[in-house]
Scaffold this motif. Structure first.
Motif, PDB file in Angstrom:
ATOM      1  N   ILE A   1       0.871  -1.179   0.000  1.00 61.03           N
ATOM      2  CA  ILE A   1       0.000   0.000   0.000  1.00 61.03           C
ATOM      3  C   ILE A   1       0.908   1.230   0.000  1.00 61.03           C
ATOM      4  CG2 ILE A   1      -1.538   1.417   1.415  1.00 61.03           C
ATOM      5  CD1 ILE A   1      -3.019  -0.764  -0.011  1.00 61.03           C
ATOM      6  N   THR A   2       0.644   2.161  -0.895  1.00 59.97           N
ATOM      7  CA  THR A   2       1.345   3.444  -0.916  1.00 59.97           C
ATOM      8  C   THR A   2       0.335   4.521  -0.556  1.00 59.97           C
ATOM      9  OG1 THR A   2       2.760   2.640  -2.719  1.00 59.97           O
ATOM     10  CG2 THR A   2       2.763   5.004  -2.282  1.00 59.97           C
ATOM     11  N   GLN A   3       0.624   5.303   0.482  1.00 61.22           N
ATOM     12  CA  GLN A   3      -0.315   6.339   0.902  1.00 61.22           C
ATOM     13  C   GLN A   3       0.435   7.444   1.635  1.00 61.22           C
ATOM     14  OE1 GLN A   3      -3.072   4.185   3.464  1.00 61.22           O
ATOM     15  NE2 GLN A   3      -2.010   4.882   5.309  1.00 61.22           N
ATOM     16  N   GLU A   4      -0.224   8.582   1.755  1.00 56.58           N
ATOM     17  CA  GLU A   4       0.362   9.710   2.468  1.00 56.58           C
ATOM     18  C   GLU A   4      -0.078   9.672   3.919  1.00 56.58           C
ATOM     19  OE1 GLU A   4       1.064  14.506   1.778  1.00 56.58           O
ATOM     20  OE2 GLU A   4      -0.774  13.556   1.020  1.00 56.58           O
ATOM     21  N   ASP A   5       0.881   9.696   4.813  1.00 53.77           N
ATOM     22  CA  ASP A   5       0.594   9.726   6.249  1.00 53.77           C
ATOM     23  C   ASP A   5       1.373  10.869   6.881  1.00 53.77           C
ATOM     24  OD1 ASP A   5      -1.156   7.540   6.464  1.00 53.77           O
ATOM     25  OD2 ASP A   5       0.517   6.130   6.411  1.00 53.77           O
ATOM     26  N   ASN A   6       0.650  11.771   7.531  1.00 54.72           N
ATOM     27  CA  ASN A   6       1.273  12.890   8.236  1.00 54.72           C
ATOM     28  C   ASN A   6       2.203  13.693   7.328  1.00 54.72           C
ATOM     29  OD1 ASN A   6       0.021  12.060  10.725  1.00 54.72           O
ATOM     30  ND2 ASN A   6       1.608  10.474  10.910  1.00 54.72           N
ATOM     31  N   GLY A   7       1.741  13.902   6.085  1.00 52.51           N
ATOM     32  CA  GLY A   7       2.511  14.711   5.154  1.00 52.51           C
ATOM     33  C   GLY A   7       3.691  14.004   4.525  1.00 52.51           C
ATOM     34  N   ARG A   8       3.781  12.697   4.692  1.00 50.70           N
ATOM     35  CA  ARG A   8       4.921  11.927   4.174  1.00 50.70           C
ATOM     36  C   ARG A   8       4.391  10.737   3.388  1.00 50.70           C
ATOM     37  NH1 ARG A   8       9.631   9.743   8.329  1.00 50.70           N
ATOM     38  NH2 ARG A   8      11.343   9.632   6.822  1.00 50.70           N
ATOM     39  N   TRP A   9       4.862  10.572   2.133  1.00 51.54           N
ATOM     40  CA  TRP A   9       4.426   9.437   1.333  1.00 51.54           C
ATOM     41  C   TRP A   9       5.161   8.188   1.790  1.00 51.54           C
ATOM     42  CZ3 TRP A   9       0.360   8.910  -1.692  1.00 51.54           C
ATOM     43  CH2 TRP A   9      -0.290  10.064  -2.118  1.00 51.54           C
ATOM     44  N   MET A  10       4.361   7.154   2.132  1.00 51.63           N
ATOM     45  CA  MET A  10       4.914   5.931   2.694  1.00 51.63           C
ATOM     46  C   MET A  10       4.509   4.722   1.861  1.00 51.63           C
ATOM     47  SD  MET A  10       6.569   7.004   5.322  1.00 51.63           S
ATOM     48  CE  MET A  10       6.937   5.368   5.992  1.00 51.63           C
ATOM     49  N   SER A  11       5.366   3.734   1.857  1.00 53.05           N
ATOM     50  CA  SER A  11       5.071   2.429   1.256  1.00 53.05           C
ATOM     51  C   SER A  11       5.096   1.392   2.365  1.00 53.05           C
ATOM     52  CB  SER A  11       6.115   2.074   0.194  1.00 53.05           C
ATOM     53  OG  SER A  11       5.965   0.733  -0.233  1.00 53.05           O
ATOM     54  N   TYR A  12       4.025   0.575   2.424  1.00 57.04           N
ATOM     55  CA  TYR A  12       3.922  -0.458   3.450  1.00 57.04           C
ATOM     56  C   TYR A  12       3.818  -1.826   2.780  1.00 57.04           C
ATOM     57  CZ  TYR A  12       2.454   3.552   6.335  1.00 57.04           C
ATOM     58  OH  TYR A  12       2.381   4.762   6.982  1.00 57.04           O
ATOM     59  N   GLN A  13       4.581  -2.780   3.274  1.00 57.62           N
ATOM     60  CA  GLN A  13       4.435  -4.164   2.831  1.00 57.62           C
ATOM     61  C   GLN A  13       5.123  -5.083   3.830  1.00 57.62           C
ATOM     62  OE1 GLN A  13       6.563  -5.177  -0.899  1.00 57.62           O
ATOM     63  NE2 GLN A  13       7.583  -3.202  -0.724  1.00 57.62           N
ATOM     64  N   VAL A  14       4.917  -6.388   3.641  1.00 56.59           N
ATOM     65  CA  VAL A  14       5.540  -7.392   4.499  1.00 56.59           C
ATOM     66  C   VAL A  14       6.512  -8.204   3.657  1.00 56.59           C
ATOM     67  CG1 VAL A  14       5.156  -9.495   5.849  1.00 56.59           C
ATOM     68  CG2 VAL A  14       3.615  -7.545   6.119  1.00 56.59           C
ATOM     69  N   PHE A  15       7.717  -8.413   4.178  1.00 57.85           N
ATOM     70  CA  PHE A  15       8.712  -9.217   3.492  1.00 57.85           C
ATOM     71  C   PHE A  15       8.803 -10.592   4.143  1.00 57.85           C
ATOM     72  CE2 PHE A  15       9.919  -4.968   2.235  1.00 57.85           C
ATOM     73  CZ  PHE A  15      10.195  -5.148   0.883  1.00 57.85           C
TER      74      PHE A  15
END
Length: 762
Positions: free
Chosen positions: A80-94
């Motif tokens: 998931i790529t989304q903006e959180d608290n003014g910062r673009w973040m990528s989340y995933q599990v390795f």
């Protein structure tokens, strides 16, 4: 044999069990606390403290040594790529190794810098197959093989283990996951195509039921807010797409909206792997084929060719558009208003995992995650910048191979391939593609077969570059013949042919064998002309009678219905006529699978039928059971690759693994002796030493040097062997001679080896 136990679980609201909360670590702390794995592999030196699992394996025999974890892969889940608290973040599990120091790990990465910002370990999990964001902004994923549901809350930076997906079932593999209304999350599982829903308001999971009994899997799912319906794709026997009304829970009134009848050629694939409702369309991906439907299932676009890849399609810059990665990686825009495709110029060269389009000062940009890292792209100019995600960790060893120039190779599950350092000091870097299942050597090259359409490739060690997947050249595959998992390979030097045995694809029972000519680059697949509804898991060429011996199993692809066959077979196949000349039940009463085939110098064929070691004599046509080396197969469980046997040049014995047991066989008597347990796959080098896997760990069994007396030659042999790190086998000597070699072992350990060698070996 493999069975599909199709049940419809009654709807029930269950309290969550085993809930845990983990606070994600910020980057600096994470590096210190978690030791993020580097791009190059590491190993545990002899003087370092070893994990208890390693100590347990080594304690079984003094000839075992630990060579570390050679396969270090980067196997990411959907993201998931989304903006959180003014910062673009990528989340995933390795992916990692459950219960180890490096289990599956949730990773949060800054899209604009590539910096790892947060991580949290999932201690009992190996990996994740799907990943999504709920309508209230929380991130969810479901793990295997502990079958738990997890949640990450960006507001608090915490990972929450919500417990079992389905406490009433031992197995509930979550392949599908999608957000529903009001913060809910739908979960689609295998087997039985079960559908569940998690409601954060009650912290409960309800089992909605079975979507389509003939299909075992749910992969693609997406919620349509306009119709308050869940679109669900089932598959294995044949892909189907359903609409479930009333918030996605009214399964009794589900409607079939697409199948092989309405979408010609869909039945040629196994699954609809991905599915999104976007721009008022259902956009699906089935075996890399893009399918666009309206919300009632009417086909808007479908070409039965591979033209798309990736985990998601994402909303485009307008309400009528969406973006996806075309085959090859070009980010492509589709407009539902004009039904036109337009290349954006952003050539990712890999698949798109997730992303969001955002208007930045009047310029349409995409912030995204792909198979190579995180990126920021300009949709108007086609320019983009990418940052790799620097996160790798050990993965399970899938198989071990003996390669050219006496090399040993280790493959990883679900991907990865590395050359092993026999000392364990510095294994080769990991090729981060492919789940390799079998291999043979010809003309200094490694011919290697990998899972997924039974693909066969060739590697030239002189040009192999783990950082460049193109140095693994694809030769052919078995997709047209319905082949999937190539567990058996053999080389026939007399005819210069390579044989590749395979298990059928999902929902299928007919395996096969390919005959490949490396000179002409031509191949032929044999399927039911070998044996009907049998799957090939082991092959050995016999240079004495010039026949090919084939071991089969009844177990076909996952999700397949068992056939009427009752036993796996040992087949004798004539490569000249390409016909089976004999079909054998090597064990009285038959067994489900025949594996581990090898041929002795005398032409006798050794193999394992479930628990039983047998030897077949082509001269007499008789098969003899000589020992029990493993346990029987468990009813209702699928078994493919099982046993592996190898000749050792060091002592003339046969070494093997089967059912987690490691054993030695005396070919003169057929008797076996168990050396250890807890080992999976095995291979032998030219010296005769044995390499063994156990999870992600690699071990080496250094075969002892037998000494037969105390004359000068035997003393020289003994001292040189001890200096090379090889123990002595003095079991054939009298007590006094054994005592002499016990003392000799101590003298070499004290550093006197060179002097003794000078005295006895000149």
């Amino acid at each position: 044999m493999a069975t599909d136990d199709l049940r419809t679980a009654p709807p029930s609201a269950r309290p969550r069990r085993g809930r845990r909360t983990w606070t994600a670590l910020v980057a600096a702390a994470a590096t210190a606390a978690l030791t993020i794995a580097p791009l190059t592999p590491t190993h545990a030196a002899p003087d370092e403290d070893l994990p208890p699992r390693v100590e347990e394996r080594l304690a079984q025999d003094e000839n075992l040594s630990h060579l570390g974890t050679p396969v270090n892969s980067q196997i990411g889940s959907p993201s998931i790529t989304q903006e959180d608290n003014g910062r673009w973040m990528s989340y995933q599990v390795f992916k990692g190794v459950a219960g180890s120091e490096a289990p599956a790990t949730f990773v949060a990465v800054d899209v604009e810098t590539g910096e790892t910002v947060q991580t949290c370990l999932l201690p009992d999990s190996e990996g994740v197959r799907n990943f999504d964001r709920s309508s209230d902004g929380k991130i969810y994923w479901a793990t295997y093989y502990d079958f738990h549901l997890w949640q990450y809350d960006p507001a608090t930076s915490t990972c929450n283990d919500l417990g079992d997906i389905n406490p009433d079932e031992t197995l509930d593999h979550a392949f599908g996951l999608t957000a529903g209304p009001d913060g809910t999350m739908f979960i689609g599982t295998y087997p039985d195509s079960r559908l569940h829903v998690y409601d954060p308001a009650t912290d409960q999971i309800e089992t909605i039921g079975t979507v389509h009994a003939p299909d075992g899997y749910i992969h693609g799912m997406s919620y349509d807010e306009a119709s308050d319906s869940l679109i669900v794709a089932t598959g294995a026997a044949a892909p189907t797409i359903w609409k479930i009304p009333n918030g996605g829970t009214d399964i009794d009134n589900k409607v079939l909206i697409a199948d092989g009848t309405t979408v010609p050629g869909l039945d040629d694939t196994d699954f609809v792997q991905r599915l999104d409702v976007v721009a008022d369309r259902i956009v699906a991906l089935s075996s890399s084929r893009l399918l666009i439907l309206d919300l009632d299932g009417k086909v808007e676009y479908w070409e039965n060719t591979k033209n798309a890849m990736g985990y998601r399609v994402i909303p485009g810059p307008t309400e009528t558009t969406f973006l996806y990665s075309a085959n090859g990686g070009m980010l492509t825009l589709y407009d539902t208003a004009t039904q036109e495709f337009t290349e954006t110029g952003i050539d990712l060269d890999v698949y798109l995992s997730s992303g969001e389009v955002v208007d930045q000062d009047g310029t349409m940009m995409i912030q995204g995650t792909d198979a190579s890292g995180v990126f920021t792209g300009n949709l108007e100019t086609g320019e983009f910048t990418r940052h790799p995600i620097e996160f790798r960790q050990p993965t399970l060893i899938q198989k071990l191979f003996h390669g050219p120039d006496d090399s040993i190779w280790a493959s990883g599950y679900m991907q990865g391939l590395a050359i092993v350092d026999p000392s364990g000091e510095q294994h080769g870097d990991t090729l981060n593609v492919g789940q390799y299942e079998s291999a043979v050597v010809r003309d200094g090259k490694l011919y290697i077969a990998h899972y997924g359409n039974a693909r066969v490739s060739v590697i030239d060690p002189e040009t192999f570059d783990p950082a460049d997947p193109s140095t693994v050249k694809l030769l052919f595959d078995g997709v047209a013949e319905g082949q999937d998992r190539p567990f058996g390979m053999a080389y026939n030097p007399d005819r210069d042919e390579i044989y590749v045995g395979s298990v059928a694809g999902y929902g299928k029972t007919q395996g096969g064998m390919a005959v490949y000519d490396p000179v002409t680059d031509e191949h032929t697949w044999l399927t039911d002309d070998l044996a009907v509804d049998q799957n090939v898991v082991s092959i050995a060429y016999n240079p004495v009678d010039q026949m090919v011996y084939i071991g089969t199993t009844l177990d076909g692809g996952l999700g397949s219905t068992p056939s009427d066959q009752t036993a796996g077979k040992l087949l004798v196949w004539d490569p000249e006529t390409q016909e089976v000349v004999k079909e054998i039940d090597p064990i009285e009463g038959g067994r489900e699978g025949i594996s581990g085939l090898i041929v002795g110098d005398d032409g006798r064929v050794w193999g394992v039928a479930e628990e039983a070691l047998f030897v077949y004599d082509p001269e007499t046509g008789e098969s003899t059971r000589t020992a029990t080396v493993a346990g029987r197969y468990t009813e209702g469980t699928t078994y493919w690759a099982w046993a592996y046997l190898h000749h050792s040049a060091q002592d003339g014995m046969i070494y093997g693994t089967a059912g987690s047991r490691f054993f030695r066989i005396d070919p003169s008597t057929g008797e076996s002796e168990q050396i250890g347990t807890g080992f999976g796959w095995s291979a032998v080098d030219d010296t005769g030493d044995v390499y063994l896997s156990s999870g992600a760990d690699l071990y080496k069994y250094t075969v002892p040097q037998a000494v037969t007396g105390t004359d000068r030659d035997q003393k020289c042999l003994a001292v040189r062997s001890l200096q090379d790190g090889r123990q002595l086998d003095t079991s054939g000597l009298i007590r006094g001679e054994q005592s002499f070699y016990d003392k000799l072992t101590g003298r070499v350990a004290d550093g006197k080896g060179p002097a003794l060698e000078a005295a006895w070996c000149d």
